[in-house]
Scaffold this motif. Structure first.
Motif, PDB file in Angstrom:
ATOM      1  N   THR A  80      25.029  70.485  10.733  1.00 45.96           N
ATOM      2  CA  THR A  80      26.453  70.400  10.625  1.00 45.96           C
ATOM      3  C   THR A  80      27.058  69.419  11.846  1.00 45.96           C
ATOM      4  N   PRO A  81      28.403  68.877  11.645  1.00 48.10           N
ATOM      5  CA  PRO A  81      28.997  68.084  12.591  1.00 48.10           C
ATOM      6  C   PRO A  81      29.570  69.180  13.702  1.00 48.10           C
ATOM      7  N   GLU A  82      29.464  70.523  13.525  1.00 48.78           N
ATOM      8  CA  GLU A  82      29.952  71.568  14.291  1.00 48.78           C
ATOM      9  C   GLU A  82      29.020  71.841  15.664  1.00 48.78           C
ATOM     10  N   SER A  83      27.567  71.601  15.212  1.00 52.58           N
ATOM     11  CA  SER A  83      26.815  71.759  16.112  1.00 52.58           C
ATOM     12  C   SER A  83      25.947  70.769  16.566  1.00 52.58           C
ATOM     13  N   ARG A  84      25.602  70.585  17.888  1.00 51.33           N
ATOM     14  CA  ARG A  84      24.761  69.681  18.441  1.00 51.33           C
ATOM     15  C   ARG A  84      23.542  70.075  18.980  1.00 51.33           C
ATOM     16  N   VAL A  85      22.380  69.701  18.358  1.00 47.68           N
ATOM     17  CA  VAL A  85      21.037  70.230  19.087  1.00 47.68           C
ATOM     18  C   VAL A  85      20.541  69.289  19.949  1.00 47.68           C
ATOM     19  N   VAL A  86      20.076  69.809  21.139  1.00 51.12           N
ATOM     20  CA  VAL A  86      19.876  68.896  22.135  1.00 51.12           C
ATOM     21  C   VAL A  86      18.380  69.557  22.447  1.00 51.12           C
ATOM     22  N   LEU A  87      17.450  68.661  22.981  1.00 50.01           N
ATOM     23  CA  LEU A  87      16.386  68.675  23.727  1.00 50.01           C
ATOM     24  C   LEU A  87      16.401  68.339  25.184  1.00 50.01           C
ATOM     25  N   MET A  88      15.903  69.186  26.041  1.00 50.24           N
ATOM     26  CA  MET A  88      15.860  68.831  27.673  1.00 50.24           C
ATOM     27  C   MET A  88      14.526  68.388  27.761  1.00 50.24           C
ATOM     28  N   SER A 102      32.033  65.018  27.765  1.00 52.03           N
ATOM     29  CA  SER A 102      32.188  65.037  26.431  1.00 52.03           C
ATOM     30  C   SER A 102      31.484  65.933  25.570  1.00 52.03           C
ATOM     31  N   PHE A 103      30.587  66.649  26.351  1.00 52.29           N
ATOM     32  CA  PHE A 103      30.326  68.056  25.642  1.00 52.29           C
ATOM     33  C   PHE A 103      31.272  69.167  25.738  1.00 52.29           C
ATOM     34  N   SER A 104      32.017  69.194  26.881  1.00 52.25           N
ATOM     35  CA  SER A 104      32.907  70.292  27.128  1.00 52.25           C
ATOM     36  C   SER A 104      33.873  70.429  25.724  1.00 52.25           C
ATOM     37  N   LYS A 105      33.930  69.339  24.919  1.00 52.90           N
ATOM     38  CA  LYS A 105      34.800  69.246  23.999  1.00 52.90           C
ATOM     39  C   LYS A 105      34.160  69.751  22.685  1.00 52.90           C
ATOM     40  N   LEU A 106      32.920  70.004  22.562  1.00 52.77           N
ATOM     41  CA  LEU A 106      32.266  70.305  21.437  1.00 52.77           C
ATOM     42  C   LEU A 106      32.378  71.645  20.989  1.00 52.77           C
ATOM     43  N   PRO A 107      32.443  72.317  19.887  1.00 49.03           N
ATOM     44  CA  PRO A 107      32.188  73.713  19.541  1.00 49.03           C
ATOM     45  C   PRO A 107      30.963  74.511  19.819  1.00 49.03           C
ATOM     46  N   HIS A 108      29.832  73.765  19.402  1.00 50.43           N
ATOM     47  CA  HIS A 108      28.709  74.483  19.516  1.00 50.43           C
ATOM     48  C   HIS A 108      27.351  73.679  19.899  1.00 50.43           C
ATOM     49  N   VAL A 109      26.725  74.031  21.035  1.00 48.52           N
ATOM     50  CA  VAL A 109      25.627  73.186  21.436  1.00 48.52           C
ATOM     51  C   VAL A 109      24.389  74.128  21.443  1.00 48.52           C
ATOM     52  N   VAL A 110      23.256  73.711  20.899  1.00 50.68           N
ATOM     53  CA  VAL A 110      21.825  74.468  21.162  1.00 50.68           C
ATOM     54  C   VAL A 110      21.044  73.826  21.788  1.00 50.68           C
ATOM     55  N   LEU A 111      20.477  74.187  22.951  1.00 51.59           N
ATOM     56  CA  LEU A 111      19.712  73.566  23.911  1.00 51.59           C
ATOM     57  C   LEU A 111      18.344  74.036  23.873  1.00 51.59           C
ATOM     58  N   ILE A 112      17.301  73.434  23.489  1.00 44.98           N
ATOM     59  CA  ILE A 112      16.044  73.455  23.534  1.00 44.98           C
ATOM     60  C   ILE A 112      15.386  73.263  24.758  1.00 44.98           C
ATOM     61  N   CYS A 113      14.542  74.267  25.256  1.00 44.71           N
ATOM     62  CA  CYS A 113      14.095  73.929  26.682  1.00 44.71           C
ATOM     63  C   CYS A 113      12.769  73.830  26.279  1.00 44.71           C
ATOM     64  N   GLY A 114      12.098  72.622  26.487  1.00 39.90           N
ATOM     65  CA  GLY A 114      10.773  72.305  26.450  1.00 39.90           C
ATOM     66  C   GLY A 114       9.815  72.904  27.552  1.00 39.90           C
ATOM     67  N   GLU A 129      19.372  65.992  17.854  1.00 40.53           N
ATOM     68  CA  GLU A 129      20.255  65.031  17.894  1.00 40.53           C
ATOM     69  C   GLU A 129      20.453  64.325  19.231  1.00 40.53           C
ATOM     70  N   GLU A 130      20.183  64.854  20.316  1.00 42.14           N
ATOM     71  CA  GLU A 130      20.255  64.287  21.603  1.00 42.14           C
ATOM     72  C   GLU A 130      19.020  64.808  22.475  1.00 42.14           C
ATOM     73  N   GLU A 131      18.571  63.763  23.282  1.00 40.06           N
ATOM     74  CA  GLU A 131      17.450  64.066  24.092  1.00 40.06           C
ATOM     75  C   GLU A 131      18.202  63.940  25.753  1.00 40.06           C
ATOM     76  N   ILE A 132      18.107  64.979  26.374  1.00 42.71           N
ATOM     77  CA  ILE A 132      18.772  64.665  27.724  1.00 42.71           C
ATOM     78  C   ILE A 132      17.834  65.053  28.875  1.00 42.71           C
ATOM     79  N   SER A 133      17.840  64.149  29.974  1.00 46.08           N
ATOM     80  CA  SER A 133      17.099  64.572  31.145  1.00 46.08           C
ATOM     81  C   SER A 133      17.999  64.643  32.406  1.00 46.08           C
ATOM     82  N   ILE A 134      17.870  65.548  33.349  1.00 43.83           N
ATOM     83  CA  ILE A 134      18.656  65.547  34.226  1.00 43.83           C
ATOM     84  C   ILE A 134      18.401  64.731  35.432  1.00 43.83           C
ATOM     85  N   GLY A 135      17.408  63.648  35.255  1.00 45.32           N
ATOM     86  CA  GLY A 135      17.098  62.815  36.440  1.00 45.32           C
ATOM     87  C   GLY A 135      15.690  62.450  36.499  1.00 45.32           C
TER      88      GLY A 135
END
Ligand code: ADE
Length: 233
Positions: A80-88, A102-114, A129-135
Motif C-alpha cells: 500500500t502507499p501507506e507503508s514503505r518497506v526498507v532493507l538495511m 523525507s522519511f519523517s513525513k511517511l506514515p509507516h516504515v518497515v525496516l528489515i535488518c539483514g 521498496e528501498e535499500e538503505i546503507s548508512i555508509g
C-alpha cells in the motif's frame, strides 16, 4: 508515525528505544515502534530463518518464507502507499539528512535488518521498496543502521525535541557543519573561551559563528560547501 523493525536480535533495540528523546517521543505518542522477531515467523520447531546459499559460498542467507510472513504481518498482505518497506544493507543508497527529512513525513516504515551474507533476492524483488546503507563500511547486521535511521527520523518529528529550533538551525539542515560551542568556566586549564562569546554583542556572535561554520565546512567537508551532499545528486 509508525515503525516496524524486523530482526533476529530484538534485544539490541531495547536500550536505545527506552532512553532519551526516542523514549520520550514514544511516550508522547509521536511515534509507535514495534520490534518484530523474525524467528516468530519461522515454520519449523528450530525457528530457523536462514540456509546455505545456492551455488555455494560462505555464510548463510535469510530464507524468503519467514521474511514474507513478517513483512505481510507488519504491512498487511498487499503493498500500500501507506507503508514503505526498507532493507538495511551496504548495497543500498546512502542515508542522509535529506533522506531522514523525507522519511519523517511517511506514515509507516518497515525496516528489515539483514544479517549474515544477505537475504534471498526474491524478498528484495517483491517486497523491498528501498535499500538503505548508512555508509561505506560493513557492519555485522542491519540493526545498528536501523537505529541510526530511527534516531535521525524521530528527532525530526514535530514536538520530539524540546526546543523546536534545534532541528532546523543545526548541521546539515542548513547545509553547513556546526560552529564550535563553549560553556562555563570561561577559562579551563589555561584555555580561554573566545572573547566574542562573552561580549553580549549578539550581532558579532552571530557573525563569528557563521564564519566558524563556513571555515569548518570548507576545510573538513568541501563536498558540503559545494552543495553536493549525499542524497542531493
Ligand atoms: N548492514 C551491514 N552494513 C551496513 C551498512 N553500512 N548500512 C546498512 N546496513 C548494513
Amino acid at each position: 508515525m509508525r515503525f516496524d523493525i524486523i530482526t533476529i536480535f530484538p534485544e539490541i533495540f531495547q536500550g536505545a528505544l527506552g532512553s532519551g528523546i526516542l523514549r520520550r517521543a514514544a511516550l508522547a505518542g509521536l511515534v509507535e515502534i514495534r520490534v518484530v522477531n523474525l524467528r516468530d515467523f519461522a515454520a519449523d520447531k528450530h525457528r530457523s530463518v536462514d540456509d546455505r546459499p545456492y551455488g555455494g559460498g560462505e555464510g548463510m542467507v535469510f530464507t524468503p518464507g519467514p521474511l514474507f510472513a513478517a513483512v505481510e504481518y507488519c504491512r498487511g498482505p498487499v503493498k500500500t502507499p501507506e507503508s514503505r518497506v526498507v532493507l538495511m544493507t551496504p548495497q543500498g543508497r546512502t542515508w542522509s539528512q535529506q533522506f531522514a527529512e523525507s522519511f519523517s513525513k511517511l506514515p509507516h516504515v518497515v525496516l528489515i535488518c539483514g544479517r549474515y551474507e544477505g537475504i534471498d533476492q526474491r524478498v528484495i524483488d517483491s517486497l523491498v521498496e528501498e535499500e538503505i546503507s548508512i555508509g561505506d563500511y560493513v557492519l555485522t547486521g542491519g540493526e545498528i543502521p536501523a537505529l541510526a535511521v530511527l534516531d535521525s527520523v524521530i528527532r525530526l518529528l514535530p514536538g520530539a525535541l524540546g526546543n523546536s529550533d534545534s532541528a532546523v538551525n543545526e548541521s546539515f539542515s542548513s547545509g553547513a557543519l556546526d560552529f564550535p560551542q563553549y560553556t562555563r568556566p570561561a577559562e579551563f586549564r589555561g584555555m580561554a573561551v573566545p572573547e566574542v562569546l562573552l561580549s553580549g554583542d549578539h550581532a558579532r556572535i552571530r557573525e563569528w559563528r557563521r564564519q566558524q561554520a563556513e571555515a569548518r565546512t570548507g576545510s573538513r567537508r568541501p563536498d558540503l560547501a559545494a552543495g553536493t551532499r549525499a542524497g542531493e545528486a
